[in-house]
Design a protein around this motif. Structure first.
Motif, PDB file in Angstrom:
ATOM      1  N   VAL A 110      53.277 -48.179  -0.219  1.00  0.00           N
ATOM      2  CA  VAL A 110      52.341 -47.509   0.681  1.00  0.00           C
ATOM      3  C   VAL A 110      52.130 -48.388   1.911  1.00  0.00           C
ATOM      4  CG1 VAL A 110      49.986 -46.641   0.932  1.00  0.00           C
ATOM      5  CG2 VAL A 110      51.202 -46.365  -1.248  1.00  0.00           C
ATOM      6  N   ARG A 111      52.165 -47.787   3.071  1.00  0.00           N
ATOM      7  CA  ARG A 111      51.908 -48.540   4.308  1.00  0.00           C
ATOM      8  C   ARG A 111      50.406 -48.791   4.424  1.00  0.00           C
ATOM      9  NH1 ARG A 111      51.415 -47.356  10.255  1.00  0.00           N
ATOM     10  NH2 ARG A 111      52.386 -49.137  11.314  1.00  0.00           N
ATOM     11  N   LEU A 112      50.033 -50.062   4.589  1.00  0.00           N
ATOM     12  CA  LEU A 112      48.632 -50.469   4.550  1.00  0.00           C
ATOM     13  C   LEU A 112      48.204 -51.087   5.874  1.00  0.00           C
ATOM     14  CD1 LEU A 112      48.637 -52.235   1.059  1.00  0.00           C
ATOM     15  CD2 LEU A 112      47.829 -49.919   1.584  1.00  0.00           C
ATOM     16  N   ALA A 113      46.914 -50.908   6.189  1.00  0.00           N
ATOM     17  CA  ALA A 113      46.337 -51.533   7.377  1.00  0.00           C
ATOM     18  C   ALA A 113      44.866 -51.835   7.115  1.00  0.00           C
ATOM     19  CB  ALA A 113      46.484 -50.627   8.595  1.00  0.00           C
ATOM     20  N   VAL A 114      44.331 -52.743   7.896  1.00  0.00           N
ATOM     21  CA  VAL A 114      42.901 -53.058   7.890  1.00  0.00           C
ATOM     22  C   VAL A 114      42.337 -52.739   9.261  1.00  0.00           C
ATOM     23  CG1 VAL A 114      41.251 -54.983   7.971  1.00  0.00           C
ATOM     24  CG2 VAL A 114      42.850 -54.802   6.062  1.00  0.00           C
ATOM     25  N   LEU A 115      41.161 -52.112   9.272  1.00  0.00           N
ATOM     26  CA  LEU A 115      40.380 -51.938  10.500  1.00  0.00           C
ATOM     27  C   LEU A 115      38.963 -52.395  10.191  1.00  0.00           C
ATOM     28  CD1 LEU A 115      40.082 -50.972  13.420  1.00  0.00           C
ATOM     29  CD2 LEU A 115      39.445 -48.723  12.513  1.00  0.00           C
ATOM     30  N   GLN A 151      34.435 -44.530  19.224  1.00  0.00           N
ATOM     31  CA  GLN A 151      35.722 -43.837  19.191  1.00  0.00           C
ATOM     32  C   GLN A 151      36.838 -44.686  19.796  1.00  0.00           C
ATOM     33  OE1 GLN A 151      36.645 -40.599  17.913  1.00  0.00           O
ATOM     34  NE2 GLN A 151      34.766 -41.078  16.800  1.00  0.00           N
ATOM     35  N   ASP A 152      36.473 -45.614  20.668  1.00  0.00           N
ATOM     36  CA  ASP A 152      37.497 -46.455  21.304  1.00  0.00           C
ATOM     37  C   ASP A 152      38.346 -47.190  20.277  1.00  0.00           C
ATOM     38  OD1 ASP A 152      36.618 -45.690  23.772  1.00  0.00           O
ATOM     39  OD2 ASP A 152      35.499 -47.536  24.190  1.00  0.00           O
ATOM     40  N   ILE A 153      37.702 -47.714  19.241  1.00  0.00           N
ATOM     41  CA  ILE A 153      38.469 -48.535  18.310  1.00  0.00           C
ATOM     42  C   ILE A 153      39.385 -47.684  17.438  1.00  0.00           C
ATOM     43  CG2 ILE A 153      36.816 -48.635  16.385  1.00  0.00           C
ATOM     44  CD1 ILE A 153      37.561 -51.703  16.267  1.00  0.00           C
ATOM     45  N   PHE A 154      39.014 -46.449  17.175  1.00  0.00           N
ATOM     46  CA  PHE A 154      39.905 -45.582  16.397  1.00  0.00           C
ATOM     47  C   PHE A 154      41.124 -45.181  17.232  1.00  0.00           C
ATOM     48  CE2 PHE A 154      35.700 -44.925  14.419  1.00  0.00           C
ATOM     49  CZ  PHE A 154      36.011 -45.366  13.151  1.00  0.00           C
ATOM     50  N   ARG A 155      40.897 -44.938  18.516  1.00  0.00           N
ATOM     51  CA  ARG A 155      42.043 -44.651  19.388  1.00  0.00           C
ATOM     52  C   ARG A 155      42.959 -45.866  19.500  1.00  0.00           C
ATOM     53  NH1 ARG A 155      37.964 -41.587  22.282  1.00  0.00           N
ATOM     54  NH2 ARG A 155      37.407 -43.414  23.529  1.00  0.00           N
ATOM     55  N   ALA A 164      49.499 -40.858  14.255  1.00  0.00           N
ATOM     56  CA  ALA A 164      48.663 -39.759  14.723  1.00  0.00           C
ATOM     57  C   ALA A 164      47.448 -39.704  13.805  1.00  0.00           C
ATOM     58  CB  ALA A 164      49.432 -38.444  14.669  1.00  0.00           C
ATOM     59  N   PRO A 165      46.303 -39.226  14.279  1.00  0.00           N
ATOM     60  CA  PRO A 165      45.101 -39.243  13.439  1.00  0.00           C
ATOM     61  C   PRO A 165      45.285 -38.598  12.071  1.00  0.00           C
ATOM     62  CG  PRO A 165      44.504 -38.735  15.695  1.00  0.00           C
ATOM     63  CD  PRO A 165      46.007 -38.755  15.649  1.00  0.00           C
ATOM     64  N   GLU A 166      46.028 -37.503  12.018  1.00  0.00           N
ATOM     65  CA  GLU A 166      46.179 -36.790  10.741  1.00  0.00           C
ATOM     66  C   GLU A 166      47.042 -37.548   9.734  1.00  0.00           C
ATOM     67  OE1 GLU A 166      49.255 -35.103  13.655  1.00  0.00           O
ATOM     68  OE2 GLU A 166      47.130 -35.705  13.704  1.00  0.00           O
ATOM     69  N   ASN A 177      30.456 -44.940  10.262  1.00  0.00           N
ATOM     70  CA  ASN A 177      31.873 -45.195  10.527  1.00  0.00           C
ATOM     71  C   ASN A 177      32.754 -44.091   9.952  1.00  0.00           C
ATOM     72  OD1 ASN A 177      31.114 -47.588  11.741  1.00  0.00           O
ATOM     73  ND2 ASN A 177      31.585 -48.853   9.957  1.00  0.00           N
ATOM     74  N   VAL A 178      32.396 -43.612   8.779  1.00  0.00           N
ATOM     75  CA  VAL A 178      33.162 -42.522   8.165  1.00  0.00           C
ATOM     76  C   VAL A 178      33.066 -41.264   9.025  1.00  0.00           C
ATOM     77  CG1 VAL A 178      33.319 -41.008   6.147  1.00  0.00           C
ATOM     78  CG2 VAL A 178      32.967 -43.463   5.838  1.00  0.00           C
ATOM     79  N   ARG A 179      31.872 -40.975   9.496  1.00  0.00           N
ATOM     80  CA  ARG A 179      31.698 -39.796  10.352  1.00  0.00           C
ATOM     81  C   ARG A 179      32.491 -39.929  11.645  1.00  0.00           C
ATOM     82  NH1 ARG A 179      25.190 -39.198   9.321  1.00  0.00           N
ATOM     83  NH2 ARG A 179      25.315 -37.738   7.576  1.00  0.00           N
ATOM     84  N   ALA A 180      32.460 -41.118  12.238  1.00  0.00           N
ATOM     85  CA  ALA A 180      33.193 -41.326  13.488  1.00  0.00           C
ATOM     86  C   ALA A 180      34.695 -41.210  13.270  1.00  0.00           C
ATOM     87  CB  ALA A 180      32.846 -42.691  14.072  1.00  0.00           C
ATOM     88  N   ALA A 181      35.183 -41.775  12.168  1.00  0.00           N
ATOM     89  CA  ALA A 181      36.615 -41.678  11.869  1.00  0.00           C
ATOM     90  C   ALA A 181      37.019 -40.232  11.614  1.00  0.00           C
ATOM     91  CB  ALA A 181      36.952 -42.546  10.662  1.00  0.00           C
ATOM     92  N   SER A 182      36.172 -39.492  10.921  1.00  0.00           N
ATOM     93  CA  SER A 182      36.450 -38.076  10.679  1.00  0.00           C
ATOM     94  C   SER A 182      36.483 -37.294  11.983  1.00  0.00           C
ATOM     95  CB  SER A 182      35.397 -37.483   9.740  1.00  0.00           C
ATOM     96  OG  SER A 182      35.465 -38.060   8.457  1.00  0.00           O
TER      97      SER A 182
END
Length: 208
Positions: A110-115, A151-155, A164-166, A177-182
């Motif tokens: 699985v491709r993994l990342a940390v934010l 939203q800047d950091i998610f972009r 892509a977001p999806e 944070n969950v709401r903003a990411a959604s």
């Protein structure tokens, strides 16, 4: 809590927050209270009051000097250095439950990342830690001068991750944070422990 529409295809990248997700905070404030020789509730208030600026890039000296001022203490070099070591070591050390989860995901390719909202010293420690080697990308607020839930950091994360977001499945402990990411379009979930995360990963087709 509003969430992004359930994806019809499995995500390509699983993104984790660090603090209170991969690394729970239990015990940190007690250790830091010992460094400063103050009651834990007093330490807690001072520690978190200045944390947002530290996460955005304020250097350790400025952060710990502000903490000392709130505690009514002189900013002694030895004490501030000790606090920085405790803080960075604590947040960059994975507990067994997280280590097992990451190992399972790595075995499944699985491709993994940390934010994570985190200062530069912690970011460097995580990058140097052996446990982070399965992660394809590690992005921290101090790297980019933006922090969740902006939203800047998610972009910026999508650019850094090449997603892509999806295509992103995301775990974070904070509702905002969950709401903003959604809202950004990520498939975002509030962290409720490794066992719950495994269920979500299976439901989304990431794990078999």
């Amino acid at each position: 809590m509003p969430t992004a529409p359930e994806p019809t295809t499995p995500p390509t990248t699983v993104v984790f927050d660090l603090g209170e997700v991969l690394v729970p905070s239990a015990g940190l404030e007690r250790r830091l209270a010992g460094v400063f020789a103050v009651p834990e509730p007093v330490l807690r208030e001072a520690y978190w009051r200045h944390r947002a600026r530290h996460d955005l890039g304020d250097p350790p000296d400025r952060y710990w000097t502000a903490v000392c001022a709130d505690l009514g203490l002189a900013p002694e070099r030895a004490r501030m250095d000790a606090a920085e070591r405790v803080d960075v070591t604590f947040w960059s050390t994975l507990p067994p439950s997280s280590s097992m989860l990451i190992a399972d995901l790595a075995r499944a390719r699985v491709r993994l990342a940390v934010l994570s909202n985190a200062p530069r010293g912690l970011a460097s420690a995580v990058r140097a830690a052996a446990w982070s080697s399965p992660f394809d990308r590690l992005l921290f607020s101090a790297d980019v001068g933006a922090a969740k839930p902006s939203q800047d950091i998610f972009r910026r994360a999508d650019v850094e991750f090449g997603t892509a977001p999806e295509q992103v499945l995301f775990f974070d402990d904070r509702v905002d944070n969950v709401r903003a990411a959604s809202a950004h379009g990520w498939d975002a979930h509030r962290w409720e422990g490794a066992a719950r995360a495994v269920r979500v990963l299976r439901e989304r087709g990431v794990l078999g």
